[in-house]
Design an enzyme around this catalytic site. Structure first.
Site, PDB file in Angstrom:
ATOM      1  N   GLU A   1       0.757  -1.287  -0.153  1.00  0.00           N
ATOM      2  CA  GLU A   1      -0.011   0.174  -0.153  1.00  0.00           C
ATOM      3  C   GLU A   1       0.828   1.169  -0.128  1.00  0.00           C
ATOM      4  O   GLU A   1       0.566   2.183   0.696  1.00  0.00           O
ATOM      5  CB  GLU A   1      -1.147   0.009   1.274  1.00  0.00           C
ATOM      6  CG  GLU A   1      -1.921  -1.284   1.486  1.00  0.00           C
ATOM      7  CD  GLU A   1      -2.636  -1.317   2.340  1.00  0.00           C
ATOM      8  OE1 GLU A   1      -2.546  -0.342   3.087  1.00  0.00           O
ATOM      9  OE2 GLU A   1      -3.649  -2.347   2.437  1.00  0.00           O
TER      10      GLU A   1
ATOM     11  N   ASP B   1     -12.608 -10.186  -1.112  1.00  0.00           N
ATOM     12  CA  ASP B   1     -13.818 -10.003  -0.259  1.00  0.00           C
ATOM     13  C   ASP B   1     -14.802  -9.213  -1.100  1.00  0.00           C
ATOM     14  O   ASP B   1     -14.192  -8.176  -1.533  1.00  0.00           O
ATOM     15  CB  ASP B   1     -13.572  -9.863   1.211  1.00  0.00           C
ATOM     16  CG  ASP B   1     -13.114  -8.435   1.521  1.00  0.00           C
ATOM     17  OD1 ASP B   1     -13.039  -7.549   0.707  1.00  0.00           O
ATOM     18  OD2 ASP B   1     -12.557  -8.430   2.550  1.00  0.00           O
TER      19      ASP B   1
ATOM     20  N   GLU C   1      -6.481 -10.348  -1.418  1.00  0.00           N
ATOM     21  CA  GLU C   1      -7.310 -10.314  -0.197  1.00  0.00           C
ATOM     22  C   GLU C   1      -8.656 -10.152  -0.672  1.00  0.00           C
ATOM     23  O   GLU C   1      -9.342  -9.368  -0.045  1.00  0.00           O
ATOM     24  CB  GLU C   1      -6.664  -8.995   0.434  1.00  0.00           C
ATOM     25  CG  GLU C   1      -5.164  -9.032   0.974  1.00  0.00           C
ATOM     26  CD  GLU C   1      -4.896  -7.825   1.562  1.00  0.00           C
ATOM     27  OE1 GLU C   1      -5.676  -7.060   2.011  1.00  0.00           O
ATOM     28  OE2 GLU C   1      -3.547  -7.360   1.808  1.00  0.00           O
TER      29      GLU C   1
ATOM     30  N   ASN D   1       2.013  -4.984  -3.008  1.00  0.00           N
ATOM     31  CA  ASN D   1       0.661  -5.489  -2.963  1.00  0.00           C
ATOM     32  C   ASN D   1      -0.215  -4.152  -2.622  1.00  0.00           C
ATOM     33  O   ASN D   1       0.369  -3.262  -1.849  1.00  0.00           O
ATOM     34  CB  ASN D   1       0.695  -6.464  -1.770  1.00  0.00           C
ATOM     35  CG  ASN D   1      -0.758  -7.082  -1.525  1.00  0.00           C
ATOM     36  OD1 ASN D   1      -1.368  -7.665  -2.238  1.00  0.00           O
ATOM     37  ND2 ASN D   1      -1.464  -6.708  -0.179  1.00  0.00           N
TER      38      ASN D   1
ATOM     39  N   HIS E   1     -10.674  -5.811  -2.590  1.00  0.00           N
ATOM     40  CA  HIS E   1     -11.989  -5.540  -1.362  1.00  0.00           C
ATOM     41  C   HIS E   1     -12.950  -4.878  -2.178  1.00  0.00           C
ATOM     42  O   HIS E   1     -12.734  -3.536  -2.371  1.00  0.00           O
ATOM     43  CB  HIS E   1     -11.273  -4.834  -0.347  1.00  0.00           C
ATOM     44  CG  HIS E   1     -10.120  -5.404   0.583  1.00  0.00           C
ATOM     45  ND1 HIS E   1     -10.465  -6.820   1.168  1.00  0.00           N
ATOM     46  CD2 HIS E   1      -8.820  -5.292   0.514  1.00  0.00           C
ATOM     47  CE1 HIS E   1      -9.321  -6.980   1.998  1.00  0.00           C
ATOM     48  NE2 HIS E   1      -8.287  -6.044   1.602  1.00  0.00           N
TER      49      HIS E   1
END
Ligand code: G3I
Length: 457
Positions: free
Chosen positions: A161, A271, A269, A203, A240
Site C-alpha cells: 500500500e 472479499d 485479499e 501489494n 476488496h
C-alpha cells in the site's frame, strides 16, 4: 431453491433453469470429475486458492476444519506484520506467525508472507522514526524476517500500500516514503538477498480498475523496476469490493496488462460485500478473470466465514457464520472447475504490443514505442536511444490521430492530441552514446500510428 455445486453436477437441467433465473453468466454446465474443494479445483489449472488466517482462531474446530479442507495457501492476517514480528527494535517475535506457518505446512499448504514493509501497523518505536535511522531499521526488519522464514514462503508482500488514492497516481506520504523515493526498491533488494527462493510482490488496494490513476502509478513503478532490474516477481491485487468499489469491468485487462510486464499477478485479499446471486456472480467474474490470465497464479480470500471478516457486517466471504457454503462458494468452485471462461467484461479487450521505429534524427537518436492497447485506451512507453554521440537533450514527435493524452511521465509535452512534441525533463536529457531512456503516457482512444521520431536539442 438453493444452487449448490452438487445440484449442478447431479441435475444439469434444473441447474440450467436456475442459472437462467439468476443471471446468464453463471456457469451451468456440469463438469466431469469436478473437484469438490477450492484448493483442489484451483490446482487443476496449476493455481492455488488461499485464505487469510488468524492465529487466535486456530482453536476453533469449525474454522480449522474448513481451512484444512478447502484451502491450499495461507496468509497470516496480522501476525507477520511489522508490529507483530518486531514489537521492540531488534527484538523479534514469531510465536503467532509460526503457529500459522506450522499449521499450514503440516497440512501441506503453502504460505504467502504479509507484509515486510508498510506505512501502517508499524510498531510504536518505528512510527516516530525518520531518515537514515528509519531506512536502516526498515531494511533490517526486511532482512531479519525474510531470513527467518527463508524456504517457507511462496511469496512475500515486500511492500504494501505505498501509493496514494486519488487522481495523482503518486506515492502515499509516509515516514517510509520520506526516507527517499527509492525505499521500495531498497526493500525489494533486501528481501531478495535474504530469501532468493520467495517470489517478491508489491501489494495494494484500489488498483483493480485499469483507468484509475493509482493503478497506472503502480504499473509505471513495476515497469520501471523491470526495466532497471529491481527484483520484483509479482503484483498483488487486494480486491476488496463493495458497492462503492465494485468489481470493475476492466478487471481482467488490469491483471493482463500487469502480467504483460513480466510479473505474476495474484488476487491477495479478495472479499466482496453482498449476498445471494449477485455476490455469487461477482465472485465468479473475479475467478474467471484470474483463470483467463496465464500469469494469475492464485486467489486468496481475506478470511473464511463472514464472521471472521474485517468487514463482517458486509458478509463478504464464501462461508456464513456457521461455516456453511454460500452461493458465492459454489459459483467460485464451479468457475474453478470450468478452468477458464469468457472473462468478466462485456466488451472485448485486447492487449497488443507493437514497436515502431524511425531512423536517427539530425542529432542521432531513435525513438521506439511499445504500445499496450485495450478497448478504451492505451499506455505508450517510448524509448529514446542515442546514436554514436551522446545527447544532452531530445525531442520526440508523435502523431495522435484518434487519441488524446490523459497523463504522462518523464517528459514535457506540447499538447494532448494531433502532433505532440515531447522533450526531456531535468533528469533524462543526458543520454550517453548508444544509451537509452524512457518516457511514457496514457491516453484514451486508439494509440496506433504514433510514429515517433527523435531529434537532439
Ligand atoms: O487483537 C486485538 C485485541 O486484543 C483488541 O482487544 C482489539 C481492540 O480493538 O484489537 C485487536 O487487534 C485488531 C486486529 O485487527 C485483530 O483483530 C486491531 O485493532 C485491528 O486494527 C486489526 O485490523 C486488521 C487491519 O488489517 C489493520 O490494518 C484486520 O484484522 C486485517 O484484516 C486488516 O488487513 C488488511 C491487510 O493487512 C492489508 N490490506 C487491507 C486489509 C483490510 O484492512
Amino acid at each position: 431453491m438453493k444452487l449448490t455445486s452438487k445440484s449442478v453436477a447431479l441435475f444439469p437441467i434444473i441447474a440450467t433453469v436456475v442459472t437462467a433465473a439468476i443471471g446468464a453468466t453463471l456457469i451451468a454446465a456440469p463438469v466431469a470429475n469436478a473437484a469438490t474443494t477450492l484448493g483442489a479445483a484451483a490446482q487443476q489449472s496449476g493455481r492455488y486458492f488461499g485464505t487469510a488466517v488468524a492465529a487466535n482462531k486456530l482453536g476453533d474446530s469449525t474454522y480449522v476444519g474448513i481451512l484444512n479442507r478447502e484451502f491450499d495457501m495461507v496468509t497470516a492476517e496480522n501476525e507477520m506484520k511489522m508490529d507483530a514480528t518486531e514489537p521492540n527494535q531488534g527484538q523479534f517475535s514469531y510465536g503467532n506467525a509460526d503457529r500459522i506457518v506450522n499449521q499450514a505446512r503440516n497440512q501441506g499448504k503453502r504460505v504467502r508472507g504479509h507484509a515486510l514493509a508498510w506505512h501502517s501497523q508499524q510498531p510504536g518505536w518505528m512510527q516516530n522514526m525518520s531518515g537514515t535511522a528509519l531506512r536502516n531499521a526498515m531494511l533490517n526488519h526486511v532482512t531479519q524476517v525474510a531470513t527467518y522464514y527463508r524456504g517457507k514462503i511462496y511469496a512475500w508482500d515486500v511492500v504494501n500500500e505505498a501509493f496514494a488514492d486519488g487522481s495523482g497516481g503518486g506515492r502515499r506520504d509516509s515516514n517510509l516514503q520520506r526516507t527517499g523515493n527509492d525505499w521500495i526498491e531498497a526493500a525489494f533488494r533486501a528481501a531478495r538477498a535474504a530469501d532468493s527462493g520467495a517470489k517478491l510482490c508489491y501489494n495494494d488496494y484500489n488498483t483493480d480498475d485499469w483507468s484509475h490513476a493509482k493503478t497506472q502509478g503502480v504499473y509505471r513503478m513495476v515497469q520501471d523496476f523491470k526495466s532497471r532490474g529491481v527484483p520484483i516477481d509479482c503484483v498483488g491485487f487486494q480486491s476488496h469490493f463493495n458497492s462503492n468499489s465494485p468489481v470493475p469491468s476492466n478487471y481482467q485487462t488490469t491483471l493482463q496488462n500487469f502480467a504483460n510486464l513480466g510479473v505474476d499477478v495474484q488476487i491477495t485479499e479478495l472479499d466482496i460485500e453482498g449476498s445471494g446471486s449477485s455476490q455469487a456472480q461477482n465472485y465468479q467474474r473475479v475467478t474467471q478473470a484470474c483463470l483467463a490470465v496465464a500469469r494469475c497464479t492464485g486467489i486468496t480470500v481475506w478470511g473464511i466465514r463472514d464472521t471472521d471478516s474485517w468487514r463482517a457486517s458486509g458478509t463478504p466471504l464464501l462461508f456464513d457464520g456457521s461455516g456453511n457454503k454460500k452461493a458465492a462458494y459454489n459459483s467460485t468452485l464451479d468457475a474453478l472447475n470450468a478452468g477458464g471462461g469468457p472473462g468478466p467484461t462485456t466488451t472485448t479487450t485486447t492487449t497488443t504490443t507493437t514497436t515502431t521505429s524511425n531512423g536517427p534524427g539530425p542529432g542521432g537518436c531513435t525513438a521506439t514505442v511499445s504500445l499496450n492497447q485495450w478497448n478504451e485506451g492505451f499506455v505508450a512507453t517510448i524509448k529514446v536511444t542515442a546514436g554514436s554521440s551522446a545527447l544532452s537533450g531530445w525531442t520526440v514527435t508523435t502523431t495522435l490521430s484518434n487519441a488524446t493524452v490523459t497523463g504522462s511521465w518523464s517528459a514535457n509535452r506540447s499538447g494532448t492530441s494531433g502532433t505532440v512534441n515531447w522533450t526531456n525533463v531535468d533528469y533524462n536529457g543526458n543520454v550517453p552514446a548508444g544509451g537509452s531512456t524512457e518516457f511514457g503516457f496514457q491516453g484514451s482512444g486508439n494509440g496506433s500510428g504514433l510514429n515517433p521520431s527523435c531529434a537532439a536539442r
